[in-house]
Design a protein around this motif. Structure first.
Motif, PDB file in Angstrom:
ATOM      1  N   ALA A   1      63.065 122.410  58.204  1.00  0.00           N
ATOM      2  CA  ALA A   1      63.181 123.917  57.934  1.00  0.00           C
ATOM      3  C   ALA A   1      62.632 124.692  56.689  1.00  0.00           C
ATOM      4  CB  ALA A   1      64.836 123.856  57.797  1.00  0.00           C
ATOM      5  N   GLY A   2      62.223 123.751  55.648  1.00  0.00           N
ATOM      6  CA  GLY A   2      61.647 124.126  54.564  1.00  0.00           C
ATOM      7  C   GLY A   2      60.175 124.622  54.932  1.00  0.00           C
ATOM      8  N   VAL A   3      59.606 123.747  55.409  1.00  0.00           N
ATOM      9  CA  VAL A   3      58.143 124.051  55.878  1.00  0.00           C
ATOM     10  C   VAL A   3      58.139 125.182  56.862  1.00  0.00           C
ATOM     11  CG1 VAL A   3      56.195 123.057  57.275  1.00  0.00           C
ATOM     12  CG2 VAL A   3      57.360 121.574  55.564  1.00  0.00           C
ATOM     13  N   VAL A   4      59.089 125.283  57.837  1.00  0.00           N
ATOM     14  CA  VAL A   4      59.002 126.392  58.601  1.00  0.00           C
ATOM     15  C   VAL A   4      59.070 127.691  57.949  1.00  0.00           C
ATOM     16  CG1 VAL A   4      59.990 127.688  60.650  1.00  0.00           C
ATOM     17  CG2 VAL A   4      59.492 124.934  60.803  1.00  0.00           C
ATOM     18  N   LEU A   5      60.334 127.624  57.080  1.00  0.00           N
ATOM     19  CA  LEU A   5      60.490 129.016  56.239  1.00  0.00           C
ATOM     20  C   LEU A   5      59.266 129.354  55.328  1.00  0.00           C
ATOM     21  CD1 LEU A   5      64.319 128.374  55.388  1.00  0.00           C
ATOM     22  CD2 LEU A   5      63.618 129.855  56.930  1.00  0.00           C
ATOM     23  N   TYR A   6      58.528 128.400  54.892  1.00  0.00           N
ATOM     24  CA  TYR A   6      57.782 128.565  53.992  1.00  0.00           C
ATOM     25  C   TYR A   6      56.419 129.256  54.475  1.00  0.00           C
ATOM     26  CZ  TYR A   6      53.656 128.054  50.779  1.00  0.00           C
ATOM     27  OH  TYR A   6      52.835 128.693  49.732  1.00  0.00           O
ATOM     28  N   ILE A   7      55.978 128.741  55.723  1.00  0.00           N
ATOM     29  CA  ILE A   7      54.937 129.137  56.572  1.00  0.00           C
ATOM     30  C   ILE A   7      55.197 130.411  57.329  1.00  0.00           C
ATOM     31  CG2 ILE A   7      53.581 128.473  58.674  1.00  0.00           C
ATOM     32  CD1 ILE A   7      52.860 126.669  56.337  1.00  0.00           C
ATOM     33  N   GLY A   8      56.402 130.566  57.786  1.00  0.00           N
ATOM     34  CA  GLY A   8      56.761 131.976  58.121  1.00  0.00           C
ATOM     35  C   GLY A   8      56.990 132.962  57.297  1.00  0.00           C
TER      36      GLY A   8
ATOM     37  N   CYS B   1      51.079 125.138  51.637  1.00  0.00           N
ATOM     38  CA  CYS B   1      52.282 124.259  51.603  1.00  0.00           C
ATOM     39  C   CYS B   1      52.201 122.945  51.546  1.00  0.00           C
ATOM     40  CB  CYS B   1      52.902 124.684  53.246  1.00  0.00           C
ATOM     41  SG  CYS B   1      54.385 123.758  53.594  1.00  0.00           S
ATOM     42  N   ALA B   2      50.933 122.321  52.086  1.00  0.00           N
ATOM     43  CA  ALA B   2      50.855 121.122  51.811  1.00  0.00           C
ATOM     44  C   ALA B   2      50.580 120.651  50.149  1.00  0.00           C
ATOM     45  CB  ALA B   2      49.296 120.662  52.596  1.00  0.00           C
ATOM     46  N   PHE B   3      49.938 121.453  49.475  1.00  0.00           N
ATOM     47  CA  PHE B   3      50.000 121.333  48.097  1.00  0.00           C
ATOM     48  C   PHE B   3      51.202 121.230  47.567  1.00  0.00           C
ATOM     49  CE2 PHE B   3      47.502 121.491  44.188  1.00  0.00           C
ATOM     50  CZ  PHE B   3      48.649 122.272  43.182  1.00  0.00           C
ATOM     51  N   PHE B   4      52.095 122.074  47.688  1.00  0.00           N
ATOM     52  CA  PHE B   4      53.410 122.123  47.105  1.00  0.00           C
ATOM     53  C   PHE B   4      54.223 120.948  47.364  1.00  0.00           C
ATOM     54  CE2 PHE B   4      53.360 126.931  46.936  1.00  0.00           C
ATOM     55  CZ  PHE B   4      53.138 127.124  45.627  1.00  0.00           C
ATOM     56  N   MET B   5      54.062 120.355  48.635  1.00  0.00           N
ATOM     57  CA  MET B   5      54.680 119.146  49.091  1.00  0.00           C
ATOM     58  C   MET B   5      54.105 117.798  48.347  1.00  0.00           C
ATOM     59  SD  MET B   5      55.087 120.062  53.433  1.00  0.00           S
ATOM     60  CE  MET B   5      55.872 118.577  53.832  1.00  0.00           C
TER      61      MET B   5
ATOM     62  N   LEU C   1      63.527 108.797  46.510  1.00  0.00           N
ATOM     63  CA  LEU C   1      62.329 107.762  46.771  1.00  0.00           C
ATOM     64  C   LEU C   1      62.214 107.177  48.029  1.00  0.00           C
ATOM     65  CD1 LEU C   1      59.926 106.217  45.170  1.00  0.00           C
ATOM     66  CD2 LEU C   1      61.955 104.688  44.344  1.00  0.00           C
ATOM     67  N   TYR C   2      63.657 106.633  48.259  1.00  0.00           N
ATOM     68  CA  TYR C   2      63.828 106.039  49.619  1.00  0.00           C
ATOM     69  C   TYR C   2      63.610 106.620  50.812  1.00  0.00           C
ATOM     70  CZ  TYR C   2      67.017 103.237  46.513  1.00  0.00           C
ATOM     71  OH  TYR C   2      67.641 102.617  45.472  1.00  0.00           O
ATOM     72  N   ASN C   3      63.322 108.100  50.744  1.00  0.00           N
ATOM     73  CA  ASN C   3      63.010 108.818  51.990  1.00  0.00           C
ATOM     74  C   ASN C   3      61.892 109.690  52.020  1.00  0.00           C
ATOM     75  OD1 ASN C   3      65.527 108.762  53.754  1.00  0.00           O
ATOM     76  ND2 ASN C   3      66.445 109.628  51.716  1.00  0.00           N
ATOM     77  N   ARG C   4      61.162 108.983  50.611  1.00  0.00           N
ATOM     78  CA  ARG C   4      59.606 109.761  50.305  1.00  0.00           C
ATOM     79  C   ARG C   4      58.459 109.603  51.700  1.00  0.00           C
ATOM     80  NH1 ARG C   4      56.451 108.302  45.124  1.00  0.00           N
ATOM     81  NH2 ARG C   4      56.479 106.135  46.021  1.00  0.00           N
ATOM     82  N   ARG C   5      58.885 108.303  52.357  1.00  0.00           N
ATOM     83  CA  ARG C   5      57.839 107.991  53.582  1.00  0.00           C
ATOM     84  C   ARG C   5      57.861 109.329  54.549  1.00  0.00           C
ATOM     85  NH1 ARG C   5      58.017 102.965  57.302  1.00  0.00           N
ATOM     86  NH2 ARG C   5      55.591 103.074  58.181  1.00  0.00           N
ATOM     87  N   HIS C   6      59.268 109.657  54.750  1.00  0.00           N
ATOM     88  CA  HIS C   6      59.350 110.652  55.658  1.00  0.00           C
ATOM     89  C   HIS C   6      58.882 112.100  55.172  1.00  0.00           C
ATOM     90  CE1 HIS C   6      62.841 108.976  58.136  1.00  0.00           C
ATOM     91  NE2 HIS C   6      62.236 108.085  57.595  1.00  0.00           N
ATOM     92  N   PHE C   7      58.911 112.482  53.889  1.00  0.00           N
ATOM     93  CA  PHE C   7      58.248 113.286  53.229  1.00  0.00           C
ATOM     94  C   PHE C   7      56.639 113.423  53.480  1.00  0.00           C
ATOM     95  CE2 PHE C   7      57.919 117.191  50.927  1.00  0.00           C
ATOM     96  CZ  PHE C   7      58.550 117.466  50.090  1.00  0.00           C
ATOM     97  N   GLY C   8      56.079 112.116  53.340  1.00  0.00           N
ATOM     98  CA  GLY C   8      54.940 111.848  53.319  1.00  0.00           C
ATOM     99  C   GLY C   8      54.397 112.380  54.698  1.00  0.00           C
ATOM    100  N   VAL C   9      55.074 111.736  55.663  1.00  0.00           N
ATOM    101  CA  VAL C   9      54.666 111.761  56.943  1.00  0.00           C
ATOM    102  C   VAL C   9      54.498 113.351  57.256  1.00  0.00           C
ATOM    103  CG1 VAL C   9      55.240 111.492  59.387  1.00  0.00           C
ATOM    104  CG2 VAL C   9      55.147 109.629  57.908  1.00  0.00           C
ATOM    105  N   LEU C  10      55.692 113.974  57.032  1.00  0.00           N
ATOM    106  CA  LEU C  10      55.622 115.184  57.293  1.00  0.00           C
ATOM    107  C   LEU C  10      54.286 116.210  56.495  1.00  0.00           C
ATOM    108  CD1 LEU C  10      56.836 117.938  58.842  1.00  0.00           C
ATOM    109  CD2 LEU C  10      58.353 117.849  56.511  1.00  0.00           C
ATOM    110  N   THR C  11      54.242 115.825  55.278  1.00  0.00           N
ATOM    111  CA  THR C  11      52.877 116.416  54.608  1.00  0.00           C
ATOM    112  C   THR C  11      51.627 116.040  55.205  1.00  0.00           C
ATOM    113  OG1 THR C  11      54.241 116.118  52.575  1.00  0.00           O
ATOM    114  CG2 THR C  11      51.739 116.459  52.399  1.00  0.00           C
ATOM    115  N   PHE C  12      51.493 114.843  55.963  1.00  0.00           N
ATOM    116  CA  PHE C  12      50.108 114.743  56.680  1.00  0.00           C
ATOM    117  C   PHE C  12      50.044 115.520  57.731  1.00  0.00           C
ATOM    118  CE2 PHE C  12      48.888 112.277  60.494  1.00  0.00           C
ATOM    119  CZ  PHE C  12      47.531 112.103  60.196  1.00  0.00           C
TER     120      PHE C  12
END
Length: 306
Positions: free
Chosen positions: A23-30, A59-63, A84-95
């Motif tokens: 939702a944060g990514v969609v809101l930022y891009i929009g 958006c990618a830079f901020f993420m 930290l435990y969920n950072r992998r999900h954050f990284g995948v979305l950033t990818f």
């Protein structure tokens, strides 16, 4: 990773976390596209593509800035370990955001390149090197923007974004590294060459304290109730920081990718066969001590204290 391991798999908390990220990514891009279209509508198709490049690029830079800040924040304050435990999900979305940014770049230059795929097996040190290369990539992103869009777009927001993001990541890592060095000095050899860790209750339940051996190897000393064990701080998978993980379902769980190991002997639960180096521990005069001389991987060494 193990057959009975649920906390690092899909659950409600992770779904909510992923939903908030998306939702944060969609809101930022929009918001970015809407605002720029309203202030300065693109006059042709190339300009419209360039706008999408900027939206997804910023958006990618901020993420990426947030991702690189999570590690030192977790070392400074354990309350950030949830991130930290969920950072992998954050990284995948950033990818995927970066992938879209790159696809618009390809569209802009009308390029028809085929990217090679990697099929070779990578060893843990190589994987760790790839993780560390992310910092090089971050620097290249800064150079990419500084030598690209900043040459003709003099909007003060762009250098402010680069400077604040770079400064944030740098300061956090310097402070976290300084604190780790202080902890390393505190782990000086005690009696008979054993390293002093502290009273048993100074080790967080289901968590670890990290001490440094004279040869520089970091040792993660975990406590699970009345059981104490010491393992290498390097995960056998990709050399992730085991000591920043927790004990979940009775197993020490790496925060990077969820690989698990039994505290008593450093062995992964069946059907997996990875093993970690273990270290002897003891409680002397109310203080937990660890022998800095490593035992062969998979050697039982944990103890129970009264």
């Amino acid at each position: 990773m193990s057959a009975g391991f649920c906390a690092v798999q899909w659950n409600r908390a992770k779904l909510v976390y992923d939903g908030i990220l998306l939702a944060g990514v969609v809101l930022y891009i929009g918001a970015y596209l809407t605002l720029v279209y309203w202030l300065d509508p693109p006059k042709d198709q190339p300009a419209a593509i360039d706008l999408r490049i900027r939206a997804f690029g910023t958006c990618a830079f901020f993420m990426l800035t947030v991702i690189l800040s999570i590690g030192p924040l977790a070392r400074l304050d354990r309350r950030f370990l949830t991130l930290l435990y969920n950072r992998r999900h954050f990284g995948v979305l950033t990818f995927f955001v970066v992938l879209l940014h790159a696809s618009f770049m390809v569209e802009w230059y009308a390029a028809q390149d085929a990217l090679p795929s990697l099929y070779d097996e990578l060893t843990p040190p190589v994987w760790k090197g790839l993780h560390m290369a992310l910092y090089v990539a971050y620097g290249l992103v800064v150079m990419h923007v500084a030598l690209g869009v900043m040459q003709y777009d003099h909007n003060p927001f762009i250098p402010a974004m680069l400077a604040s993001g770079f400064a944030c990541v740098t300061v956090l890592h310097l402070v976290a590294g300084w604190r780790e060095r202080v902890g390393d000095r505190a782990g000086a050899p005690g009696s008979e060459g054993w390293l002093s860790v502290g009273p048993p209750l100074s080790i967080p339940d289901k968590g670890a304290r990290i001490v440094a051996a004279p040869h520089g190897e970091r040792i993660a000393v975990f406590r699970d109730g009345a059981q104490i064990g010491a393992l290498s701080n390097l995960c056998a998978h990709q050399h992730g920081p085991i000591g920043e993980g927790r004990i979940i379902d009775g197993c020490v769980t790496c925060p990077w990718h969820g690989y698990q190991y039994r505290l008593e002997d450093g062995c992964a639960p069946p059907p997996f066969n990875e093993k970690l180096v273990t270290y002897r521990v003891r409680v002397a005069h109310g203080v937990v001590e660890v022998d800095p001389r490593p035992l062969p991987p998979g050697t039982p060494a944990a103890i129970r204290y009264e």
